[in-house]
Design a protein around this motif. Sequence first.
Motif, PDB file in Angstrom:
ATOM      1  N   VAL A   1       0.859  -1.166  -0.137  1.00 20.94           N
ATOM      2  CA  VAL A   1      -0.007  -0.223  -0.098  1.00 20.94           C
ATOM      3  C   VAL A   1       0.783   1.182  -0.131  1.00 20.94           C
TER       4      VAL A   1
ATOM      5  N   LEU B   1       2.113   1.555  -3.281  1.00 25.20           N
ATOM      6  CA  LEU B   1       0.897   2.139  -4.100  1.00 25.20           C
ATOM      7  C   LEU B   1       0.812   3.770  -4.221  1.00 25.20           C
TER       8      LEU B   1
ATOM      9  N   CYS C   1       1.367   6.309  -6.994  1.00 24.69           N
ATOM     10  CA  CYS C   1       0.304   7.484  -7.438  1.00 24.69           C
ATOM     11  C   CYS C   1       1.022   8.931  -7.244  1.00 24.69           C
TER      12      CYS C   1
ATOM     13  N   PRO D   1      -3.562  -0.525  -8.464  1.00 23.50           N
ATOM     14  CA  PRO D   1      -4.025  -1.454  -7.575  1.00 23.50           C
ATOM     15  C   PRO D   1      -3.547  -2.975  -7.775  1.00 23.50           C
TER      16      PRO D   1
ATOM     17  N   VAL E   1      -1.215  -4.156  -4.920  1.00 27.62           N
ATOM     18  CA  VAL E   1      -1.823  -4.743  -3.786  1.00 27.62           C
ATOM     19  C   VAL E   1      -2.458  -6.082  -3.953  1.00 27.62           C
TER      20      VAL E   1
ATOM     21  N   VAL F   1      -6.231   0.438   2.380  1.00 27.20           N
ATOM     22  CA  VAL F   1      -6.444   0.982   1.077  1.00 27.20           C
ATOM     23  C   VAL F   1      -7.172   2.169   0.750  1.00 27.20           C
TER      24      VAL F   1
ATOM     25  N   GLY G   1      -6.757   5.971  -0.231  1.00 25.23           N
ATOM     26  CA  GLY G   1      -7.484   6.383  -1.134  1.00 25.23           C
ATOM     27  C   GLY G   1      -7.587   7.962  -1.067  1.00 25.23           C
TER      28      GLY G   1
ATOM     29  N   VAL H   1      -8.885   4.528  -6.843  1.00 22.35           N
ATOM     30  CA  VAL H   1      -8.065   3.419  -6.403  1.00 22.35           C
ATOM     31  C   VAL H   1      -8.363   2.526  -5.673  1.00 22.35           C
ATOM     32  N   PRO H   2      -9.262   2.593  -4.571  1.00 24.68           N
ATOM     33  CA  PRO H   2      -9.822   1.631  -3.608  1.00 24.68           C
ATOM     34  C   PRO H   2     -10.748   0.909  -4.376  1.00 24.68           C
TER      35      PRO H   2
ATOM     36  N   ASN I   1     -11.528   0.395  -7.683  1.00 27.90           N
ATOM     37  CA  ASN I   1     -10.959  -0.520  -8.471  1.00 27.90           C
ATOM     38  C   ASN I   1     -10.158  -1.690  -7.906  1.00 27.90           C
ATOM     39  N   LEU I   2      -9.592  -1.670  -6.873  1.00 27.94           N
ATOM     40  CA  LEU I   2      -8.932  -2.535  -6.000  1.00 27.94           C
ATOM     41  C   LEU I   2     -10.017  -3.563  -5.428  1.00 27.94           C
TER      42      LEU I   2
END
Length: 192
Positions: A17, A20, A24, A51, A54, A92, A96, A103-104, A106-107
């Motif tokens: 994370v 990530l 980003c 994502p 992760v 996450v 975000g 991002v979260p 889509n994760l």
Amino acid sequence: MIYFRVVRRWWAVPLAVGLLCALCWAAGGTEVPVPTLLGGMAGTRVAYFAPLIVVVTVLYCLERRVGAAEGTAVVPVRRLDHGALLATLVLVHLAGLAVGMDVPRNLMMLLALALVVRHYANEAAAGGACLALLLTTAVIGRVHDGTGYASARWWALPLHPAGSVATWLAALLLLSGALLATGRPRHGVPGG
């Protein structure tokens, strides 16, 4: 606890994370060119693919097991895994707030796909399916509206704006369904 530190190595998830977030922040709004189905190129933000870092880490943690010990454990290891997955999602979502709430979301969708594919195949297929989903939606998931602006097709959920309530609900339903569907052990795999 030995389960978290040694066997599953869930300590790798906060590192993923952090990576990530760093990716980003460093990439910002940088876009990578992605070919479109009708010819030409479209730009897709680097954060769109972030994502995967992760998801692959979670798959790594879930694949680390001691089958015989997990099959006879007093505490159901699957519940501990689901707890660790929920803690990952909380982490996450907190990240975000800094890198964008798409991002979260889509994760959550990618993790749902990864859990289902892993349940019926393996972690390599699960990671590949997630990458294939992102590439497919990036290549053929865009359409130009009447004003000429690019927008996402209804089925290309990862491309929808972060504020889309319907997409958030879809992500939540997909993840909930995946957790329920993968709640049973895989056939022939102790503790899996």
